[in-house]
Design an enzyme around this catalytic site. Structure first.
Site, PDB file in Angstrom:
ATOM      1  N   LYS A 275       0.922  -1.028   0.208  1.00 32.66           N
ATOM      2  CA  LYS A 275       0.114  -0.108   0.114  1.00 32.66           C
ATOM      3  C   LYS A 275       0.858   1.238   0.078  1.00 32.66           C
ATOM      4  O   LYS A 275       1.678   1.336   0.948  1.00 32.66           O
ATOM      5  CB  LYS A 275      -0.975  -0.068   1.277  1.00 32.66           C
ATOM      6  CG  LYS A 275      -2.051   1.032   1.147  1.00 32.66           C
ATOM      7  CD  LYS A 275      -2.912   0.900   2.092  1.00 32.66           C
ATOM      8  CE  LYS A 275      -4.285   1.778   1.982  1.00 32.66           C
ATOM      9  NZ  LYS A 275      -5.386   1.629   3.100  1.00 32.66           N
ATOM     10  N   GLU A 362     -20.000  -3.502  10.867  1.00 32.31           N
ATOM     11  CA  GLU A 362     -20.855  -2.696  11.828  1.00 32.31           C
ATOM     12  C   GLU A 362     -22.016  -3.712  12.225  1.00 32.31           C
ATOM     13  O   GLU A 362     -22.425  -3.379  13.489  1.00 32.31           O
ATOM     14  CB  GLU A 362     -21.465  -1.721  10.775  1.00 32.31           C
ATOM     15  CG  GLU A 362     -20.449  -0.600  10.227  1.00 32.31           C
ATOM     16  CD  GLU A 362     -19.779  -1.165   8.751  1.00 32.31           C
ATOM     17  OE1 GLU A 362     -18.684  -0.503   8.484  1.00 32.31           O
ATOM     18  OE2 GLU A 362     -19.910  -2.282   8.498  1.00 32.31           O
ATOM     19  N   ARG A 390     -25.698   0.126   7.506  1.00 32.18           N
ATOM     20  CA  ARG A 390     -25.242  -1.311   7.384  1.00 32.18           C
ATOM     21  C   ARG A 390     -25.620  -2.253   8.430  1.00 32.18           C
ATOM     22  O   ARG A 390     -25.915  -3.332   8.456  1.00 32.18           O
ATOM     23  CB  ARG A 390     -23.624  -1.236   7.036  1.00 32.18           C
ATOM     24  CG  ARG A 390     -23.201  -0.594   5.795  1.00 32.18           C
ATOM     25  CD  ARG A 390     -21.877  -0.422   5.964  1.00 32.18           C
ATOM     26  NE  ARG A 390     -21.090  -1.744   5.689  1.00 32.18           N
ATOM     27  CZ  ARG A 390     -20.690  -2.536   4.946  1.00 32.18           C
ATOM     28  NH1 ARG A 390     -20.903  -2.084   3.506  1.00 32.18           N
ATOM     29  NH2 ARG A 390     -20.012  -3.503   4.994  1.00 32.18           N
TER      30      ARG A 390
END
Length: 611
Positions: A275, A362, A390
């Site tokens: 990354k 979540e 969500r």
């Protein structure tokens, strides 16, 4: 090849590996240069350059559909599908979206701003192609943070059990989502990932060893591994597992994709990437600060945004309040992978035993928070407004229905600006209003944020404190005290000609409108969105003058509708109007969001003059 000359993915198919490697470097330089000016998702895109090039080199989009989980790592895909010339408008009003966008290109086949949807979409695409007897395949590019979500596993489980379908899942493993990945699967991936040096050494040996010997070696290795190890999680779910491979080595990735292309069974390609690759400041960032950035200085990585003296984001205010509150009573934070976004790094540094990062989960976070609360723990659950959606079912059934006290910090409530339609925080008010027992609040300033937080922990119901993606005056050296606050609506400005009601940043617009129009209006701060302060509301309605309600929320089932209901029941008949969001709001600045919603200062003043 100039990047802006690329009009179609076919343009790169005649390039050699060496030319593709040069292209990847050019793309990285372009991304750093472009994003430094516009802001955007930087580190994730720098790591996925080779994967994106290889996809377009091996497969034929859009016949073969590329599904990007979340979509913020799709910038190279945008370049290769002819959009490099538009990057100066990235995330600007009516410019290039920072995510996949159906309206931009026929190559953008799956829009998503929330993690964990790609494998489900992959299954749907493959089934549709099967039903229509249509040519082509589908490939899902999924980050190692997204693969841990429950939805990803639901889809992996079902697709892996269907031998009639063949899809390819590329697991982009950079050991980070936004912050560091957590959980058992993250540890499994670490074991599978192995030593990066040995992986590069193995790839190097493969290049100089005759192909027959390489194949014999790989089969022998699989035999040994199968004998001494139980299968990895993907093999257990029914996939051919290939990897780990070096996801930043173009030759390896292309070769692996061609290998997967020939297989008859669904495949998981485990690609280890870096990354932030190619830009040292982003590559060495272990906290996730270069996941999403504003404009920055390329030489240092420092943001170029002007810091407003004495101003702090509401996220920072809430996290600071939570640190200070630990001296009053101990609380526990359940964090769904947003440690950096919600500014809770300092809290975690000071109280590592009072925060758990559950990853991109979540639904799990909400149910776990409920169980903690029902066992005597004071729980704070911070969620971006868009991500709270969500977990609707878990919040509804496990918290609201049972009247279980969980304190929700609903961050980025209201207009969010450049993140666009999938991230607008406009639906949480009506969502929470649809649930029983939930108290919904929004502070006007830092002092009110401290006091509402204290109120939330002192009462006994599910409690929501919303706060916008905005700055507010705040002195971290002289913190506000936690004072008792009543369920009341303060009057910010007296008046008798009209009554104007709002909460949060809408109050600033109303005050600007009053000073410009010189209307003798009473401005009320409805900091308790639910329950309403009926005493203050009745006093205002008894003036028998026009009423106006301004809400930076989607106009369905919000405060305005409950004021209407009260007026109908109590027999009030004066004129009442509202201003709220009526449509999907796309990316741009916060001001552009207001203009698109016809809720900016100009539109507001016109509405108030009509009133």
């Amino acid at each position: 090849m100039q990047l802006k000359d690329i009009k179609d993915p076919k343009d790169i198919k005649t390039l050699s590996i060496k030319e593709l490697e040069s292209l990847s470097q050019e793309i990285r330089h372009f991304l750093v240069d472009s994003i430094s000016k516009t802001g955007g998702h930087l580190a994730s895109n720098l790591g996925a350059v080779e994967l994106s090039i290889a996809l377009h080199y091996v497969f034929e989009s859009p016949k073969d559909q590329f599904i990007f989980d979340v979509g913020h790592q799709s910038y190279t895909h945008k370049i290769l599908t002819g959009r490099a010339s538009q990057f100066e408008t990235l995330r600007q009003h009516q410019g290039l979206s920072g995510y996949i966008n159906y309206q931009e290109s026929i190559h953008d086949v799956w829009e998503s701003g929330h993690a964990g949807t790609a494998v489900s979409a992959l299954h749907g695409v493959l089934k549709a192609k099967q039903l229509k007897q249509e040519a082509g395949t589908a490939i899902a590019l999924v980050g190692d943070g997204s693969i841990t979500s429950g939805m990803s596993f639901e889809a992996l489980n079902l697709l892996g059990s269907d031998p009639s379908l063949k899809g390819i899942v590329i697991l982009n493993d950079n050991n980070m989502s936004i912050s560091k990945n957590v959980g058992a699967l993250s540890k499994v991936l670490t074991l599978l990932r192995g030593n990066r040096f040995l992986m590069k050494l193995r790839n190097g040996i493969a290049r100089i060893t005759p192909n027959l010997l390489v194949r014999v070696y790989r089969r022998f290795k699989r035999m040994i591994k199968a004998f001494f190890q139980s299968g990895n999680v993907f093999e257990e779910l029914g996939y051919v597992y290939i990897g780990p491979i070096d996801g930043n080595d173009l030759k390896t990735v292309i070769k692996t994709l061609k290998q997967a292309q020939k297989m008859k069974k669904s495949v998981v390609i485990h690609a280890v990437t870096e990354k932030g690759k190619g830009y040292e400041v982003a590559a060495t960032d272990n906290d996730g600060k270069f996941h999403g950035v504003g404009s920055f200085d390329k030489s240092t990585g420092n943001p170029t945004k002007i810091n407003h003296h004495g101003m702090t984001s509401f996220s920072e205010v809430i996290s600071t309040a939570m640190i200070a509150y630990q001296h009053i009573q101990k609380t526990f934070v359940v964090m769904p992978a947003m440690l950096v976004g919600t500014k809770f790094e300092k809290f975690y540094q000071q109280f590592p035993d009072r925060l758990i990062d559950v990853g991109i989960a979540e639904e799990h976070a909400a149910t776990m928070a409920s169980a903690l609360s029902r066992n005597g723990i004071q729980v704070f659950l911070p969620l971006y407004a868009t991500f709270s959606q969500r977990a609707y079912d878990q919040i509804m059934n496990d918290i609201a229905r049972s009247d279980t006290k969980v304190i929700f910090g609903i961050d980025r409530a209201g207009f969010v600006g450049d993140d666009g339609s999938t991230h607008q925080g406009l639906y949480d008010v009506s969502m929470f209003y649809s649930m029983p027992n939930v108290v919904i609040t929004m502070p006007y300033d830092a002092k009110e944020a401290f006091d509402l937080l204290h109120y939330g922990f002192s009462q006994s119901h599910p409690f929501v404190i919303r706060y916008p993606r905005l700055e507010t005056p705040f002195d971290s050296n002289h913190l506000p005290s936690f004072d008792p606050i009543t369920l009341s609506w303060p009057i910010l400005s007296e008046g008798i000609a009209q009554v104007w009601i709002s909460y949060g940043p809408g109050l600033d617009l109303l005050q600007k409108a009053k000073s410009t129009l010189h209307i003798d209006a009473r401005i009320i701060n409805a900091r308790f969105i639910r329950p309403m302060d009926l005493t203050t509301l009745k006093e205002a309605l008894d003036l028998n003058v026009p009423v106006f309600v301004y809400e930076e929320a989607f106009g369905s089932g919000t405060l305005y509708h409950h004021i209407l209901d009260y007026m109908a029941k109590e027999g009030y008949h004066q004129k009442i109007r509202n201003m709220s969001v009526k449509d999907i709001i796309h990316h741009g600045s916060r001001t552009h969001n207001q203009m698109d919603a016809k809720m900016d200062l100009t539109a507001l003043m016109e509405a108030l003059k009509d009133l």
